[in-house]
Design a protein around this motif. Structure first.
Motif, short mmCIF file in Angstrom:
data_model
loop_
_atom_site.label_atom_id
_atom_site.label_comp_id
_atom_site.label_asym_id
_atom_site.label_seq_id
_atom_site.Cartn_x
_atom_site.Cartn_y
_atom_site.Cartn_z
N ASP A 71 1.53 7.50 -1.03
CA ASP A 71 1.95 6.73 -2.20
C ASP A 71 1.88 5.27 -1.77
O ASP A 71 2.67 4.82 -0.95
CB ASP A 71 3.37 7.15 -2.59
CG ASP A 71 3.94 6.36 -3.77
OD1 ASP A 71 3.30 5.38 -4.21
OD2 ASP A 71 5.04 6.71 -4.23
N PHE A 72 0.91 4.52 -2.31
CA PHE A 72 0.76 3.13 -1.89
C PHE A 72 0.45 2.24 -3.08
O PHE A 72 -0.04 2.70 -4.12
CB PHE A 72 -0.32 2.98 -0.81
CG PHE A 72 -1.73 3.22 -1.30
CD1 PHE A 72 -2.53 2.18 -1.73
CD2 PHE A 72 -2.27 4.50 -1.31
CE1 PHE A 72 -3.84 2.39 -2.16
CE2 PHE A 72 -3.57 4.73 -1.74
CZ PHE A 72 -4.35 3.67 -2.18
N VAL A 129 -1.72 -4.33 0.90
CA VAL A 129 -1.26 -2.96 0.66
C VAL A 129 0.14 -2.77 1.22
O VAL A 129 0.44 -3.23 2.33
CB VAL A 129 -2.21 -1.93 1.31
CG1 VAL A 129 -1.69 -0.52 1.10
CG2 VAL A 129 -3.61 -2.06 0.73
N ILE A 130 1.00 -2.09 0.46
CA ILE A 130 2.28 -1.61 0.96
C ILE A 130 2.31 -0.10 0.78
O ILE A 130 1.65 0.44 -0.11
CB ILE A 130 3.50 -2.26 0.26
CG1 ILE A 130 3.45 -1.99 -1.25
CG2 ILE A 130 3.58 -3.75 0.56
CD1 ILE A 130 4.72 -2.42 -1.97
N VAL A 131 3.07 0.58 1.63
CA VAL A 131 3.10 2.05 1.61
C VAL A 131 4.53 2.52 1.37
O VAL A 131 5.45 2.11 2.07
CB VAL A 131 2.57 2.63 2.93
CG1 VAL A 131 2.60 4.15 2.88
CG2 VAL A 131 1.16 2.13 3.20
N LEU A 179 -1.21 1.86 8.41
CA LEU A 179 0.14 1.44 8.04
C LEU A 179 0.86 2.65 7.47
O LEU A 179 0.36 3.31 6.56
CB LEU A 179 0.10 0.32 7.00
CG LEU A 179 1.48 -0.17 6.50
CD1 LEU A 179 2.26 -0.84 7.63
CD2 LEU A 179 1.31 -1.13 5.32
N PHE A 180 2.04 2.95 8.04
CA PHE A 180 2.82 4.09 7.59
C PHE A 180 4.15 3.63 7.01
O PHE A 180 4.70 2.59 7.40
CB PHE A 180 3.06 5.06 8.75
CG PHE A 180 1.84 5.81 9.18
CD1 PHE A 180 1.50 7.02 8.58
CD2 PHE A 180 1.00 5.29 10.15
CE1 PHE A 180 0.36 7.70 8.95
CE2 PHE A 180 -0.15 5.97 10.53
CZ PHE A 180 -0.47 7.18 9.93
N ALA A 181 4.67 4.43 6.09
CA ALA A 181 5.97 4.12 5.48
C ALA A 181 7.07 4.34 6.50
O ALA A 181 7.01 5.24 7.34
CB ALA A 181 6.20 5.02 4.27
N ASN A 182 8.09 3.48 6.43
CA ASN A 182 9.29 3.64 7.24
C ASN A 182 10.43 2.91 6.55
O ASN A 182 10.29 2.46 5.42
CB ASN A 182 9.08 3.13 8.67
CG ASN A 182 8.59 1.70 8.71
OD1 ASN A 182 9.14 0.85 8.02
ND2 ASN A 182 7.56 1.43 9.49
N ALA A 213 8.79 -4.38 3.63
CA ALA A 213 8.58 -5.68 4.25
C ALA A 213 7.28 -5.71 5.05
O ALA A 213 6.91 -6.74 5.58
CB ALA A 213 9.75 -6.05 5.15
N ASN A 214 6.59 -4.57 5.18
CA ASN A 214 5.34 -4.48 5.92
C ASN A 214 4.17 -4.48 4.95
O ASN A 214 4.09 -3.62 4.07
CB ASN A 214 5.31 -3.22 6.78
CG ASN A 214 6.34 -3.27 7.90
OD1 ASN A 214 6.78 -4.34 8.30
ND2 ASN A 214 6.70 -2.11 8.42
#
Length: 450
Positions: free
Chosen positions: A162-163, A174-176, A206-209, A214-215
């Motif tokens: 989901d991005f 892009v944000i994830v 890039l992975f969600a956390n 903020a990434n």
């Protein structure tokens, strides 16, 4: 005369001779036809020319240049677009979503779900400009190696995802929210014509956390390798915020208080009591421009009913109970209030100075769910005219959009105050702009009804 032998007379119909085919030959021909037809039907059943259906269309929304409406089918190859006030939700045939926010143009280039061999399914989107959100469907999860999301400068692949992505001719951000993505800029090893993710030395994941909001994974035109930035200001969700009715993906159910991190800094404390809006600088800009809000006093569990916006050094909270449903029509005007907070800074030297606002206007058009605003920013003996246009969501979030005229980023809230319960009594927004002298301006603009 003796008997004469004559060749059999062939039946005729008009001028066309009809030849009778032997029964065995006819049987073989029909059998071949049915076998070929069965193969064609099987192949057709494995794929589809429909990518999905529209489940929401608000404002100016188009497909192939024509107005689009809810329940319209979206064929593969269709170009979807939204105007400055448009939102479009496509639900794919495998229960995924492609969501377009204002000022966006995207194409469903390929959406083939192979039911017989799911791992051979193929998917490809292209976002020419604007902001889109992609939530992978059930079939994508089984064929991630065949998923591609192109922008003008980069290729994005998924890890079950989901991005959200912002794209224009110069950069991609892009944000994830869930899962992960892999992105690479276009070069000799990564072509826009390719399928599946570009993976190699120049690709970045890039992975969600807990701090995913903020990434931001960013790549500019001409760059092969993207970079990860820890900067909320770059988030596509700030450029064009989501509506509250956007479909909830897996990550939406997983989020918790840890998603909102509290930067640690010396700050001026405020009383931890409920207020309609809370705003100010959460970090010091310079020695003479200190923080005015201590986020440590605004613990998330105490303020869980507050919506939050951060742009640069400024933060804004609005109590959710002050939200309201926008009227269906009418226009409102707001005047700039005395209490505002702003500064200018020089990225090259690091110098900063206070700024003031004057001659401001903010107008709302509820029929179109849009706003327009402008003011003079005065700093270091110079005056700069800043202006923006954008959209207003049903619960009163105002946000500028890339496609609308303007020279500053704006995001903020309308809210009820006093005895008015049917309409906003006040408005407040954060802003950011690059001035014509190369300095940057940030701050808070506070508005009251005329």
């Amino acid at each position: 005369m003796g008997d004469q032998q004559h060749a059999p007379v062939q039946p005729q119909r008009g001028n066309v001779m009809i030849h009778r085919q032997p029964r065995a030959s006819l049987t073989r021909t029909l059998l071949a036809f049915f076998v070929a037809s069965a193969c064609w039907l099987t192949a057709t059943a494995q794929t589809t020319t429909e990518a999905g259906k529209i489940i929401l269309a608000i404002g100016e929304t188009r497909m192939a240049g024509q107005a689009v409406k809810v329940d319209d089918s979206v064929p593969v190859g269709a170009e979807l677009s939204t105007g400055t006030n448009g939102y479009l939700y496509l639900k794919t045939i495998d229960n995924g979503f492609l969501i377009l926010r204002p000022g966006s143009v995207a194409t469903v280039e390929m959406y083939e779900v192979n039911h017989e061999n799911p791992e051979q399914s193929r998917f490809k989107f292209a976002l020419r400009q604007g902001i889109a959100r992609s939530i992978s469907g059930e079939a994508v999860a089984k064929a991630r190696k065949n998923f591609r999301f192109n922008t003008p400068v980069a290729a994005i692949g998924v890890r079950g995802t989901d991005f959200s992505v912002y794209a224009d001719a110069q950069e991609t951000r892009v944000i994830v929210s869930s899962g992960g993505v892999v992105m690479a800029g276009f070069d000799a090893l990564c072509s826009p014509q390719g399928s599946g993710p570009c993976e190699g030395a120049n690709s970045v994941e890039l992975f969600a956390n807990a701090t995913a909001n903020a990434n931001v994974l960013l790549v500019k035109k001409g760059q092969s390798k993207p970079q990860i930035h820890h900067d909320r200001e770059l988030s596509p969700d700030l450029t064009a915020p989501p509506r509250q009715d956007e479909p909830r993906g897996k990550a939406a159910n997983e989020r918790n208080a840890n998603d909102v991190k509290t930067p640690q800094q010396d700050a001026i404390s405020i009383e931890p009591i409920k207020k309609t809006v809370i705003w100010g600088r959460w970090q010091a800009v310079a020695n003479d421009l200190p923080a005015t809000v201590d986020q440590s006093t605004l613990k998330h569990e105490d303020y869980k009913e507050y919506a939050q916006i951060i742009i640069g050094s400024y933060i804004l909270f609005r109590e959710q109970s002050t939200a309201f449903n926008l009227p269906a029509s009418g226009t409102f005007g707001f005047a700039l209030q005395d209490v505002n907070l702003a500064h200018v800074s020089n990225p090259a030297s690091g110098a900063s100075a206070e700024a003031t606002l004057a001659n401001g206007t903010l107008s709302l058009n509820f029929a179109n769910a849009t706003f327009a605003t402008r003011f003079d920013l005065n700093a270091l003996g110079e005056t700069h005219l800043l202006h923006a246009q954008g959209n207003v969501t049903q619960d009163g979030i105002i946000s500028s959009t890339p496609a609308a005229p303007g020279n500053m980023l704006v995001r903020g809230f309308l809210y009820k105050d006093g005895q008015r319960t049917d309409s906003p009594g006040s408005a407040i927004y954060l802003f950011r702009a690059t001035l014509n002298n190369g300095w940057e301006a940030n701050g808070v603009a506070n508005w009251g009804r005329k």
